[in-house]
Design a protein around this motif. Sequence first.
Motif, PDB file in Angstrom:
ATOM      1  N   ILE A 159       1.569   6.507  -3.913  1.00 28.07           N
ATOM      2  CA  ILE A 159       1.606   5.658  -2.726  1.00 28.07           C
ATOM      3  C   ILE A 159       2.289   4.354  -3.103  1.00 28.07           C
ATOM      4  O   ILE A 159       1.816   3.626  -3.982  1.00 28.07           O
ATOM      5  CB  ILE A 159       0.192   5.370  -2.186  1.00 28.07           C
ATOM      6  N   TYR A 160       3.404   4.063  -2.469  1.00 25.61           N
ATOM      7  CA  TYR A 160       4.134   2.818  -2.731  1.00 25.61           C
ATOM      8  C   TYR A 160       3.817   1.829  -1.615  1.00 25.61           C
ATOM      9  O   TYR A 160       3.996   2.125  -0.432  1.00 25.61           O
ATOM     10  CB  TYR A 160       5.631   3.100  -2.813  1.00 25.61           C
ATOM     11  N   HIS A 161       3.340   0.647  -2.008  1.00 24.65           N
ATOM     12  CA  HIS A 161       2.858  -0.325  -1.023  1.00 24.65           C
ATOM     13  C   HIS A 161       3.266  -1.731  -1.444  1.00 24.65           C
ATOM     14  O   HIS A 161       3.919  -1.925  -2.487  1.00 24.65           O
ATOM     15  CB  HIS A 161       1.338  -0.214  -0.863  1.00 24.65           C
ATOM     16  N   THR A 162       2.890  -2.701  -0.644  1.00 27.49           N
ATOM     17  CA  THR A 162       3.331  -4.076  -0.891  1.00 27.49           C
ATOM     18  C   THR A 162       2.823  -4.635  -2.218  1.00 27.49           C
ATOM     19  O   THR A 162       3.424  -5.553  -2.775  1.00 27.49           O
ATOM     20  CB  THR A 162       2.868  -5.000   0.244  1.00 27.49           C
ATOM     21  N   GLY A 163       1.725  -4.072  -2.728  1.00 34.92           N
ATOM     22  CA  GLY A 163       1.172  -4.570  -3.988  1.00 34.92           C
ATOM     23  C   GLY A 163       1.566  -3.759  -5.195  1.00 34.92           C
ATOM     24  O   GLY A 163       1.098  -4.024  -6.301  1.00 34.92           O
ATOM     25  N   GLY A 164       2.437  -2.767  -5.037  1.00 34.76           N
ATOM     26  CA  GLY A 164       2.855  -1.934  -6.168  1.00 34.76           C
ATOM     27  C   GLY A 164       2.777  -0.466  -5.813  1.00 34.76           C
ATOM     28  O   GLY A 164       3.282  -0.042  -4.784  1.00 34.76           O
ATOM     29  N   ASP A 165       2.153   0.323  -6.673  1.00 35.77           N
ATOM     30  CA  ASP A 165       1.995   1.738  -6.375  1.00 35.77           C
ATOM     31  C   ASP A 165       0.676   2.237  -6.956  1.00 35.77           C
ATOM     32  O   ASP A 165       0.100   1.623  -7.854  1.00 35.77           O
ATOM     33  CB  ASP A 165       3.172   2.565  -6.895  1.00 35.77           C
ATOM     34  N   ALA A 166       0.216   3.355  -6.423  1.00 39.65           N
ATOM     35  CA  ALA A 166      -1.041   3.962  -6.859  1.00 39.65           C
ATOM     36  C   ALA A 166      -0.873   5.468  -6.847  1.00 39.65           C
ATOM     37  O   ALA A 166      -0.018   6.007  -6.140  1.00 39.65           O
ATOM     38  CB  ALA A 166      -2.183   3.545  -5.932  1.00 39.65           C
ATOM     39  N   ILE A 167      -1.691   6.140  -7.641  1.00 37.62           N
ATOM     40  CA  ILE A 167      -1.662   7.600  -7.717  1.00 37.62           C
ATOM     41  C   ILE A 167      -2.974   8.151  -7.190  1.00 37.62           C
ATOM     42  O   ILE A 167      -4.053   7.707  -7.598  1.00 37.62           O
ATOM     43  CB  ILE A 167      -1.439   8.075  -9.168  1.00 37.62           C
ATOM     44  N   ILE A 168      -2.887   9.093  -6.250  1.00 37.94           N
ATOM     45  CA  ILE A 168      -4.089   9.740  -5.720  1.00 37.94           C
ATOM     46  C   ILE A 168      -3.921  11.253  -5.830  1.00 37.94           C
ATOM     47  O   ILE A 168      -2.813  11.753  -6.046  1.00 37.94           O
ATOM     48  CB  ILE A 168      -4.364   9.339  -4.263  1.00 37.94           C
ATOM     49  N   GLU A 169      -5.030  11.969  -5.675  1.00 33.77           N
ATOM     50  CA  GLU A 169      -5.000  13.424  -5.815  1.00 33.77           C
ATOM     51  C   GLU A 169      -4.762  14.147  -4.498  1.00 33.77           C
ATOM     52  O   GLU A 169      -4.508  15.339  -4.487  1.00 33.77           O
ATOM     53  CB  GLU A 169      -6.309  13.911  -6.439  1.00 33.77           C
TER      54      GLU A 169
END
Length: 236
Positions: A159-169
């Motif tokens: 997930i790419y967002h205004t605060g960076g990115d995150a990984i989800i399952e």
Amino acid sequence: MNTLIVDDEPLARARIKRLLEKHHNITVLGEAADGQEALRLCQQLKPDLVLLDINIPVLTGLQVAEQLNLMAVPPAIVFLTAHPEYAINAFQLAVGGYLVKPVSEQALANTLSQLGKLNRVHIEKQQPAYIRYQLGNTIRRIALAEVFYCMAEEKYTHIYHTGGDAIIEHSLKSLAQHYPSTFMRIHRKIIVNRSRLECLSTANGLHYLKLRDCEALLPISRREFKTVKLALSSIS
């Protein structure tokens, strides 16, 4: 609707399963006898609906519901109990319903009917406007309004967002289905935030999408090009 039955009494599970057989849109994925097993099966099977007894061992149904509501795409929860005094606490955690044992055929049918009337847009409106994910032992969340796009990479989703990115399952499909008014598909591996659509660009015969406040140029598949073009024309 894929369903998990959670009750520590085998006869109660068997009765619910027998009643559910009359509903052709329901598929029972599995059964759990305690709260810990329920959470494990929910992570593994990702049911759409959990029929959840409140008085179960290890973790109570209320504790299980609290954990399920932390999932990025939580299932609908219908509580089962012989104790009506739990109703207030139960309704704070479950939008699906509350059934008092012994569950009657008509009461179950009424509850399932109400669930069937909730389309994905209605469900989205009932959920908080953010996506939850786990980083180590910490539950974090991203506001939907801050998401640019989501991209499938192997078994995970970035997930790419205004605060960076995150990984989800969770898969792109589950996110798109759960938040249909937020996300639209532009590629087999990419869904984007509709509110961030800005413009199209073309290079070497290929089409790309520019999102507001996002530097990335995202490839658009031929299959999705008309849909993207139509969405852009509706906001111009």
